[in-house]
Design an enzyme around this catalytic site. Structure first.
Site, PDB file in Angstrom:
ATOM      1  N   GLU A 146       8.609   3.451 -10.956  1.00 10.18           N
ATOM      2  CA  GLU A 146       7.197   3.075 -10.889  1.00 10.18           C
ATOM      3  C   GLU A 146       6.365   3.839 -11.906  1.00 10.18           C
ATOM      4  O   GLU A 146       5.516   3.260 -12.591  1.00 10.18           O
ATOM      5  CB  GLU A 146       6.662   3.282  -9.473  1.00 10.18           C
ATOM      6  CG  GLU A 146       7.240   2.306  -8.458  1.00 10.18           C
ATOM      7  CD  GLU A 146       6.696   2.516  -7.060  1.00 10.18           C
ATOM      8  OE1 GLU A 146       5.821   3.399  -6.878  1.00 10.18           O
ATOM      9  OE2 GLU A 146       7.137   1.799  -6.141  1.00 10.18           O
ATOM     10  N   HIS A 184       1.753  -3.252  -5.126  1.00  8.13           N
ATOM     11  CA  HIS A 184       2.261  -2.889  -3.804  1.00  8.13           C
ATOM     12  C   HIS A 184       1.848  -3.893  -2.727  1.00  8.13           C
ATOM     13  O   HIS A 184       2.330  -3.809  -1.594  1.00  8.13           O
ATOM     14  CB  HIS A 184       1.757  -1.492  -3.411  1.00  8.13           C
ATOM     15  CG  HIS A 184       2.516  -0.384  -4.054  1.00  8.13           C
ATOM     16  ND1 HIS A 184       2.378  -0.068  -5.385  1.00  8.13           N
ATOM     17  CD2 HIS A 184       3.448   0.480  -3.562  1.00  8.13           C
ATOM     18  CE1 HIS A 184       3.177   0.950  -5.683  1.00  8.13           C
ATOM     19  NE2 HIS A 184       3.832   1.302  -4.607  1.00  8.13           N
TER      20      HIS A 184
END
Length: 293
Positions: free
Chosen positions: A150, A183
């Site tokens: 990420e 997310h």
């Protein structure tokens, strides 16, 4: 290539904001899509699903730098290597490992004090604890693979592009939006587990909020230190600590409750005060992004 010339991004031709934003948006889509390319009857925490996603995000990490190299200003690439833009460099590495880690731990001084009080902090000195952790695929996902993949995609590869279109401060507030929205895909997973739509949306919005807030911090660390490792370690620590659980604090007697709450506040205030001080770019040899910070 003359990497000794101190050229900052603000001194070089800009790339269009549409280009940088589009690249970041596409990278976000690629990252999230990579999590769902595998057909599986298992849920997200099943070891087979987790391992397949490890492979997916690893491929994304190979693809993402291509965007940086292809769309960055040629003048910038003439003065700085791709590795430097991605925050992969030796100068200031030790400082980038130690200082942001301690700073992030300071942010969690309250929860750490509670762990010290209840004895949980002793686990960190136990070798068996770490052996169990590294043999747990979910622990590896949360503390190793997720922070690496990420932060590499959303910070190391997006920030250099956004920084070529916007000022560092604006960039710090722009890139976390891609990170937070990425997310939001967890809403579909929550619905698949039987959670009702309203609850799934509320939980996902809460997650969107704190992942975006963390994204501000992580992007700031990358821009100030110029190191990829700084946000990675901060990410791993935050994933480990999680959102502070105040329940154990409120269960204490009045005296202990006041002490713990004071430590929570002290940690937060100290973090706020020290954040701009201990991320001085000169400490990390950061001569790419620092002038406009």
């Amino acid at each position: 290539m003359d990497t000794n010339v101190e050229i900052a991004l603000e001194d070089l031709p800009k790339i269009s904001s549409a280009t940088s934003a589009s690249c970041c948006f596409i990278l976000s889509i690629i990252y999230v899509a990579s999590l769902y390319i595998w057909r599986s009857e298992h849920e997200r925490n099943h070891p087979s699903t987790v391992k397949k996603r490890f492979c997916s995000v690893s491929i994304v990490m190979l693809i993402a730098p291509i965007f940086v190299y292809t769309f960055s200003s040629k003048e910038l690439l003439a003065h700085r290597s791709l590795f430097e833009l991605l925050g992969l460099r030796w100068q200031g590495l030790l400082a980038a490992i130690v200082i942001p880690s301690l700073l992030t731990a300071l942010l969690f001084l309250g929860p750490l004090s509670v762990q010290l009080y209840n004895g949980h902090l002793k686990l960190y000195s136990c070798l068996q604890y770490w052996i169990l952790c590294f043999n747990n695929v979910l622990w590896l996902r949360n503390h190793v693979v997720a922070p690496l993949s990420e932060e590499f995609t959303f910070r190391a590869c997006m920030m250099p592009l956004i920084l070529q279109s916007f000022t560092p401060i604006k960039s710090v507030f722009i890139t976390p939006l891609f990170f937070g929205v990425a997310h939001f895909h967890h809403i579909s997973e929550r619905l698949s587990t039987g959670l009702d739509l309203k609850t799934a949306v509320i939980v996902s919005c809460f997650q969107l909020t704190y992942t975006t807030l963390f994204g501000f911090y992580s992007a700031y660390l990358f821009a100030k230190t110029g190191h990829f490792i700084a946000p990675v370690l901060a990410h791993a620590i935050c994933n480990h600590m999680g959102f502070p659980d105040f329940q154990e604090v409120f269960q204490q007697n009045t005296k202990k409750k006041i002490i713990f709450c004071s430590i929570y506040v002290f940690g937060l205030i100290s973090w706020i005060v020290l954040l701009p001080v201990v991320t001085n770019p000169s400490w990390y040899g950061n001569t790419i992004f620092w002038r406009a910070i």
